[in-house]
Design a protein around this motif. Sequence first.
Motif, PDB file in Angstrom:
ATOM      1  N   ILE A  89       0.867  -1.176   0.000  1.00 42.54           N
ATOM      2  CA  ILE A  89       0.000   0.000   0.000  1.00 42.54           C
ATOM      3  C   ILE A  89       0.903   1.224   0.000  1.00 42.54           C
ATOM      4  N   VAL A  90       0.876   1.975  -1.076  1.00 42.33           N
ATOM      5  CA  VAL A  90       1.808   3.077  -1.275  1.00 42.33           C
ATOM      6  C   VAL A  90       1.118   4.411  -1.007  1.00 42.33           C
ATOM      7  N   GLU A  91       1.762   5.232  -0.205  1.00 43.34           N
ATOM      8  CA  GLU A  91       1.275   6.567   0.100  1.00 43.34           C
ATOM      9  C   GLU A  91       2.305   7.582  -0.373  1.00 43.34           C
ATOM     10  N   VAL A  92       1.937   8.453  -1.274  1.00 44.69           N
ATOM     11  CA  VAL A  92       2.821   9.504  -1.767  1.00 44.69           C
ATOM     12  C   VAL A  92       2.691  10.718  -0.845  1.00 44.69           C
ATOM     13  N   ALA A  93       3.816  11.253  -0.408  1.00 48.39           N
ATOM     14  CA  ALA A  93       3.795  12.400   0.493  1.00 48.39           C
ATOM     15  C   ALA A  93       3.127  13.606  -0.166  1.00 48.39           C
ATOM     16  N   GLU A  94       2.326  14.339   0.616  1.00 52.38           N
ATOM     17  CA  GLU A  94       1.618  15.496   0.062  1.00 52.38           C
ATOM     18  C   GLU A  94       2.589  16.555  -0.460  1.00 52.38           C
ATOM     19  N   ASP A  95       3.714  16.710   0.236  1.00 52.40           N
ATOM     20  CA  ASP A  95       4.707  17.709  -0.187  1.00 52.40           C
ATOM     21  C   ASP A  95       5.925  17.051  -0.822  1.00 52.40           C
ATOM     22  N   SER A  96       5.709  15.919  -1.517  1.00 52.30           N
ATOM     23  CA  SER A  96       6.806  15.173  -2.112  1.00 52.30           C
ATOM     24  C   SER A  96       7.636  16.057  -3.049  1.00 52.30           C
ATOM     25  N   PRO A  97       8.970  15.986  -2.908  1.00 48.02           N
ATOM     26  CA  PRO A  97       9.819  16.723  -3.854  1.00 48.02           C
ATOM     27  C   PRO A  97       9.796  16.095  -5.249  1.00 48.02           C
ATOM     28  N   TRP A  98       9.281  14.857  -5.327  1.00 46.49           N
ATOM     29  CA  TRP A  98       9.118  14.182  -6.618  1.00 46.49           C
ATOM     30  C   TRP A  98       7.615  13.880  -6.777  1.00 46.49           C
ATOM     31  N   PRO A  99       6.799  14.873  -7.026  1.00 45.14           N
ATOM     32  CA  PRO A  99       5.337  14.683  -6.983  1.00 45.14           C
ATOM     33  C   PRO A  99       4.793  13.726  -8.029  1.00 45.14           C
ATOM     34  N   ASP A 100       5.526  13.487  -9.091  1.00 45.81           N
ATOM     35  CA  ASP A 100       5.048  12.588 -10.144  1.00 45.81           C
ATOM     36  C   ASP A 100       5.579  11.162  -9.984  1.00 45.81           C
ATOM     37  N   SER A 101       6.226  10.878  -8.837  1.00 50.77           N
ATOM     38  CA  SER A 101       6.860   9.575  -8.645  1.00 50.77           C
ATOM     39  C   SER A 101       6.238   8.830  -7.477  1.00 50.77           C
ATOM     40  N   THR A 102       6.349   7.508  -7.525  1.00 52.73           N
ATOM     41  CA  THR A 102       5.878   6.648  -6.446  1.00 52.73           C
ATOM     42  C   THR A 102       6.761   5.408  -6.391  1.00 52.73           C
ATOM     43  N   ILE A 103       6.420   4.482  -5.497  1.00 57.78           N
ATOM     44  CA  ILE A 103       7.222   3.272  -5.268  1.00 57.78           C
ATOM     45  C   ILE A 103       6.541   2.072  -5.901  1.00 57.78           C
ATOM     46  N   GLU A 104       7.324   1.230  -6.528  1.00 59.75           N
ATOM     47  CA  GLU A 104       6.836  -0.063  -7.010  1.00 59.75           C
ATOM     48  C   GLU A 104       7.626  -1.161  -6.309  1.00 59.75           C
ATOM     49  N   MET A 105       6.907  -2.094  -5.681  1.00 59.85           N
ATOM     50  CA  MET A 105       7.523  -3.232  -4.992  1.00 59.85           C
ATOM     51  C   MET A 105       6.960  -4.523  -5.563  1.00 59.85           C
TER      52      MET A 105
END
Length: 493
Positions: free
Chosen positions: A55-71
């Motif tokens: 279950i992936v949660e992208v940070a609201e203030d992510s410095p990489w807003p268009d990126s996420t994690i794949e496991m």
Amino acid sequence: MQNPSSPFRLLMKTWLLLSVASVIWQLIPVFAAYHADQQKLADLERQRRQPPMAIVEVAEDSPWPDSTIEMRGRSIEGLDDSNLPSAGIAFGQRSRMLVAGRTVNLIDTASAAVVQSFPNRQDGERLYAGAISGDGKVVATVGEFTQVCFWNAATGTLLQTVEDDFPTEAAQPDTNAHIRRHRNGLRYSHAGSRRIVAAPGGCLFAIGKIDGSVELWTAEGRPLPDRPHGLVTADWPYRPDDPSPPPNRFRRLHRIPRHVGEVLDLEFTLDCRSLISTSGRRFAQMQEVAVGDSVRSHFSRPIYDNDTTPTVAKTEVASGDLLWQTELLSLPSALALDVGSQNVKGLSIPPRLVVAMDNQEVAVIALDDGATLKTFSIAVGKSRIFTTTMAFGDGSSLLWTTGTRYRHDSEQRTFTSTTAWDVIRGRRIATADVPGSIMSATWNSYGKQLATVRHLENTPSSAKQLPWSFHLWDVKIVSRKDQSTSRTAAVAP
């Protein structure tokens, strides 16, 4: 005329019907509990064999807003995981991973399959930790017995067993009469009493002990490995593809009382010339733990002096000299070296390492002189995360941290939590959670693969399978657009 027995028969029939209904009513929850138990058993086996979605949660203030994690998780084929919680997991060179428990298993990380497995022939000793030499020829292990064992990685042959001349006070009298005793009659019951790592080249190992000492072990008659900038030089002729047999004799190069507190983590630099080590609290004694109405010495735990100042130190391998030592603000829980910064000339970022601490902070430290470059928080919301392992990812700014996350919600669940950080900005990119707390975990040197042993929650008492699972994860940063079509994870904006 009405039969006088009719009311009695009616009464008996009514009583029987009510009795049967009562029994059925009482059996309904039993059958329901049995069904639920079977469902839990099926879910347990599914979790053990099939890695769950992260279950992936992208940070609201992510410095990489268009990126996420794949496991992408995989089960290991051909692995006997009956003793995984006490096992040591270590990545080696050339897509090899070691898992040591009652047996030593070498795993090909590309195929996720056991390629070599050999039993521990040391009278049933439980192995706590192991490492694969940089040339891939030798496996070194430490476990319950006060000894170090060296194995031929290709054949499983025991090359040499060396008794430890400097056992720590954590080694307690061996009360197991049915198992052969060593000459000193001692046995380690605490898995953290000794830790072992291998250099990325040649045949060189380091052992950190609970008393703060560090030992360096190398092969007799072989030069120390030398890999400036990660390249093989004339000073290190033993290449990974060298067909020569492994050494069969080993010696202690140095024994150094490096730290006051116990050694918690070790890592060789890429050139094999230095060793980084972290320390925590000072070990005081082992405390026996009561089991039922008896006290058994082999069930014991360490007691520490909490006033000790934790440190991180750099040691020169050839001489054993201290190059620098830096105090830490809190107890260290994980260590990682930026392999990229050591391997590429001309980078604006100096060679560096990071230390995760129990105060939920990371310290970025210069590898050359031990100066603290920066610190930043690795807390994720209101959750408490105990970082177990971490690694730098591709490039100069990606840092992975993995630990057990305790969520303070109504269910009080625990998760194995992996977070991507922009280490330059000190900000969170995204977090991926998998159910279950960490029992053991480690990253490979390049931050692309993660091995985890997780404790599975809600295990029914009737379960014959043990309540943990071992998986190998391929982890990377991907575009959120690509991730939206992936079936391997759910993404929360």
